[in-house]
Design an enzyme around this catalytic site. Structure first.
Site, PDB file in Angstrom:
ATOM      1  N   HIS A 224      77.033 -88.551 -23.663  1.00  0.00           N
ATOM      2  CA  HIS A 224      76.174 -88.152 -21.431  1.00  0.00           C
ATOM      3  C   HIS A 224      77.507 -89.390 -21.112  1.00  0.00           C
ATOM      4  O   HIS A 224      77.049 -89.369 -19.982  1.00  0.00           O
ATOM      5  CB  HIS A 224      75.613 -88.283 -21.166  1.00  0.00           C
ATOM      6  CG  HIS A 224      74.013 -87.995 -21.569  1.00  0.00           C
ATOM      7  ND1 HIS A 224      73.426 -88.000 -23.306  1.00  0.00           N
ATOM      8  CD2 HIS A 224      72.713 -87.234 -21.188  1.00  0.00           C
ATOM      9  CE1 HIS A 224      72.598 -86.990 -22.827  1.00  0.00           C
ATOM     10  NE2 HIS A 224      72.534 -86.678 -21.912  1.00  0.00           N
TER      11      HIS A 224
ATOM     12  N   LEU B 189      69.472 -72.679 -23.067  1.00  0.00           N
ATOM     13  CA  LEU B 189      70.370 -73.351 -23.285  1.00  0.00           C
ATOM     14  C   LEU B 189      71.039 -73.219 -24.759  1.00  0.00           C
ATOM     15  O   LEU B 189      71.014 -73.517 -26.067  1.00  0.00           O
ATOM     16  CB  LEU B 189      68.769 -74.250 -23.889  1.00  0.00           C
ATOM     17  CG  LEU B 189      68.853 -76.012 -24.239  1.00  0.00           C
ATOM     18  CD1 LEU B 189      68.297 -76.780 -24.016  1.00  0.00           C
ATOM     19  CD2 LEU B 189      70.268 -76.915 -24.304  1.00  0.00           C
TER      20      LEU B 189
ATOM     21  N   ASP C   7      79.179 -83.862 -19.865  1.00  0.00           N
ATOM     22  CA  ASP C   7      80.215 -83.534 -21.416  1.00  0.00           C
ATOM     23  C   ASP C   7      80.438 -84.181 -22.719  1.00  0.00           C
ATOM     24  O   ASP C   7      81.031 -82.968 -22.503  1.00  0.00           O
ATOM     25  CB  ASP C   7      81.625 -85.049 -20.731  1.00  0.00           C
ATOM     26  CG  ASP C   7      80.364 -86.346 -20.536  1.00  0.00           C
ATOM     27  OD1 ASP C   7      79.100 -87.038 -21.408  1.00  0.00           O
ATOM     28  OD2 ASP C   7      80.175 -87.133 -19.118  1.00  0.00           O
TER      29      ASP C   7
ATOM     30  N   GLU D 288      75.851 -73.233 -25.341  1.00  0.00           N
ATOM     31  CA  GLU D 288      76.802 -73.738 -23.890  1.00  0.00           C
ATOM     32  C   GLU D 288      77.702 -72.456 -24.435  1.00  0.00           C
ATOM     33  O   GLU D 288      78.570 -72.680 -23.399  1.00  0.00           O
ATOM     34  CB  GLU D 288      77.414 -75.258 -23.909  1.00  0.00           C
ATOM     35  CG  GLU D 288      77.134 -76.126 -23.719  1.00  0.00           C
ATOM     36  CD  GLU D 288      75.289 -76.480 -24.354  1.00  0.00           C
ATOM     37  OE1 GLU D 288      75.146 -75.590 -25.771  1.00  0.00           O
ATOM     38  OE2 GLU D 288      74.313 -77.111 -24.116  1.00  0.00           O
TER      39      GLU D 288
END
Lengths: 393, 323
Positions: free
Chosen positions: B129, B58, B84, B60
């Site tokens: 979100h 987890l 996003d 990015e």
């Protein structure tokens, strides 16, 4: 009151002593009991049960080769500094003091292994067959590194601190996905270079996590040179850096970064572990940045010259010279030859630098994309026309 | 010609790309067994295995950073960013490495990486979100940025993006994932091109992503009142393909640019600036914009006010016509 130091499992010899602190020294020159060493600062070859065999085959000839590597790399480094002072380079990033850490690791890697450098790895670049003149463009401002990273298996310098640890991990994952890890004849590994300051970056942490999760064949090679520009190691970590590996579930080893044989042996071991599927591995090469962070830095503002004096006694080149003379009977002729070669290399390096042409303005638009958009083509054409309008003016 | 949802169209596009080239990898959080939180990668792990569909840690920055390394090794990674608002830990790797490795190496190291990002609001989600960060990527040299609006484009644009040797940030209109449309047998257009999706004579409306449908609905409503709107789906946000917009504006004299993103320093600003450079003498009214507001994305009970809808688009059209 909480006393976190009381539960930090550190070796007291690897942090500054009371005397160090009282005399204002932040760094320590003592690597602690777990420091792997094969050649003492006095030039005496010593044994190591775990890693000694990985440099057991190194005889006089190979050791002379490492001596030559380190002398030439140091010479290039000093020339780089001088060229900056003379205005030929915008900046130079000195490696002085880290020659053994870089040559030991660089010579341990095979041509199949991939290497991801930070921006101080001129010595590793040398070992990968990158001509020192190929480094100049970065610091003169004519390019961002002119070698072919794929062919040399040496990625371009990465300046954003720690980014390369994830890139290296991804590359190593690819090696594993392609079946290059295991018992085969064509196994590979990746080596990733970074400094003590980088260990505070998220990307280094994430690199460790990902490499462990995918059993990636990557050797994380941290040159702990005690200083992140002006910030001492104590601001980055409570525990010795090599001990962090345990928290990620892979081995960590602290090696004397000023001992080229120990760096070679531990790197060879680590690369073999990775190639055979036991990666990743963390190596902390315990060394010292003898010069400034870059030519723009002034270390006199944040550290005492006494620290340098301590570390001068652990010089990585001198101990090899002493060993070659005492244990191998190497004659002065050899040292003179290396000196002469170093003079020739320095002259070639300087001449090349002074003759480097500035890139033409269209260089800005070159290879921004595989396919330049019509908009960028138009921007380029308009600027080149504008630029040309000054010709002859 | 097959009818399918936009999510399924992306799924079949990914599948086709993976079948075509063994170097294509799919990687991201929950993209394997779960098939992604929007099920865009559903079934791929089962068919292509764990080494080609990676359920990643987890992280990015890790997703993008390792994708860069995999691309150096010769792979073509397709990264999924789950939402996003979660892309920013990976933004450093996107801007500092992904966008620049080709340039830095002068073409010796291409970066054929696709970063898929579900974007935009309208689904009643919690904070982070529902954002529209596309302008933050369009501003970065070295990246290409596209947004699909319908199943046919979704299927073909993802395939074209994967085939591109440049890094592509691929925005997917998450509130349209479940809407169905026809997917054709051939590429409808080149990847980096805009398309006129409705011809009209009175006002040009340029939009992309989730609002293309909104603008088409607005155009249908306006038709009943006698206003003929031309709708252009920009599709490629960087580079912008504004040729069709310029010719349209030269005919209509009026342009409204529509987007969910805040207007300040955005893709819509860029369109407005370039249209006034190219079409100055054709304009009968200033280029107007109908966008989200220059605020953080609001709590979802406010999103109907925040998001441009049919009425706000028509309000923009009326202002352009009434100038």
């Amino acid at each position: 009151m909480s006393r976190p130091q009381s539960w930090v499992p550190t070796d007291p010899r690897s942090v500054p002593t009371r005397e160090h602190v009282l005399s204002g020294l932040h760094g320590t020159d003592e690597g602690g009991a777990e420091l792997v060493q094969l050649l003492t600062p006095e030039g005496q070859r010593v044994s190591d049960d775990r890693f000694g065999s990985y440099a057991g085959d190194v005889g006089a000839e190979e050791l002379q080769g490492f001596y030559r590597d380190m002398v030439l790399v140091r010479r290039i480094d000093r020339e780089g500094n001088a060229l900056q002072r003379q205005g030929q380079l915008g900046i130079w990033v000195p490696l002085l003091g880290q020659e053994a850490a870089q040559v030991g690791a660089g010579r341990a890697a095979t041509p199949r292994d991939m290497i991801f450098p930070s921006y101080r790895e001129h010595g590793v670049a040398w070992c990968r067959g990158i001509d020192p003149t190929d480094l100049l463009g970065i610091f003169r401002g004519t390019d961002h590194g002119s070698w072919d990273p794929i062919a040399a298996r040496f990625h371009l310098y990465t300046i954003v601190i720690g980014n390369q640890c994830l890139n290296a991990t991804g590359y190593a994952m690819g090696q594993k996905f392609e079946g290059k890890v295991g018992d085969g004849p064509d196994t590979e590994a990746t080596m990733c270079f970074f400094g003590d300051g980088a260990t505070s970056q998220g990307d280094v942490h994430e690199g460790f996590v990902w490499a462990a999760a995918y059993d990636a064949p990557v050797v994380f090679y941290c040159q702990n040179n005690q200083w992140a520009i002006s910030v001492p190691l104590e601001r980055q970590t409570r525990v010795p850096l090599f001990q962090r590996a345990r928290g990620y579930g892979f081995p960590g080893v602290r090696v004397d970064g000023n001992d080229v044989l120990a760096c070679l042996a531990v790197s060879r071991w680590a690369l073999e572990e990775c190639r055979t599927g036991n990666g990743p591995v963390l190596i902390e090469a315990f060394t010292y940045r003898m010069d400034a962070h870059t030519t723009s830095d002034d270390p006199s503002r944040y550290r005492l010259a006494d620290e340098l004096e301590l570390w001068k006694l652990k010089d990585p080149i001198e101990r090899v010279r002493v060993n070659l003379v005492r244990e191998h009977g190497v004659q002065q002729d050899f040292f003179d030859e290396v000196q002469a070669e170093s003079d020739e290399l320095a002259a070639r390096f300087r001449a090349f630098c002074a003759a480097m042409p500035d890139p033409a303005p269209d260089r800005m638009f070159s290879e921004v994309y595989a396919e330049l958009s019509p908009q960028l083509e138009a921007e380029k054409a308009a600027y080149l026309e504008y630029h040309a309008s000054f010709e002859g003016a | 010609m097959t009818t399918m949802t936009l999510a399924k169209a992306l799924n079949s596009g990914l599948r086709a790309a993976m079948e075509l080239d063994p170097k294509v990898l799919v990687m991201g959080e929950d993209v394997g067994k779960l098939g992604g939180v929007f099920r865009v990668t559903d079934g791929l792990a089962k068919d292509f295995g764990e080494q080609r569909v990676l359920d990643t840690p987890l992280s990015e920055s890790g997703i993008i950073g390792t994708a860069v390394g995999l691309a150096i090794r010769g792979f073509r990674p397709v990264c999924e960013i789950q939402f996003d608002g979660f892309v920013f830990p990976g933004y450093d790797q996107i801007v500092s490495q992904l966008a620049k490795v080709r340039f830095r190496s002068q073409g010796k190291v291409p970066m054929p990486v696709v970063v898929r990002i579900p974007f935009g609001g309208g689904i009643g989600a919690v904070e982070h979100h529902s954002e529209s960060p596309e302008s933050l990527f369009a501003h970065v040299a070295g990246l290409k940025v596209v947004a699909c609006s319908n199943p046919d484009d979704a299927h073909w644009m993802i395939r074209q993006a994967i085939a591109s040797d440049d890094p592509v940030i691929f925005f997917e209109p998450k509130r349209r994932y479940w809407e169905k449309g026809e997917v054709g047998e051939t590429e409808p257009a080149p990847l980096f091109s805009s398309r006129i999706v409705r011809s009209g004579a009175d006002v040009t409306v340029a939009c992309y992503g989730p609002l293309v449908k909104t603008c088409l609905e607005a155009a249908a409503a306006a038709e009943a009142e006698g206003t003929d709107i031309e709708v252009i789906d920009l599709r490629s946000l960087s580079p912008l393909d504004l040729g069709p917009v310029f010719s349209s504006v030269r005919r209509t004299g009026r342009l409204v640019v529509v987007s969910e993103a805040p207007s300040e320093a955005s893709v819509t600003s860029e369109v407005a600036a370039r249209v006034q450079e190219e079409c100055f003498h054709s304009l009968e009214a200033p280029v107007l914009r109908v966008t989200g507001f220059d605020t953080p994305y609001p709590p979802s009970k406010c999103e109907d006010d925040y998001l441009p809808d049919l009425d706000r688009v028509l309000d923009g059209v009326d202002r352009a016509l009434g100038w």
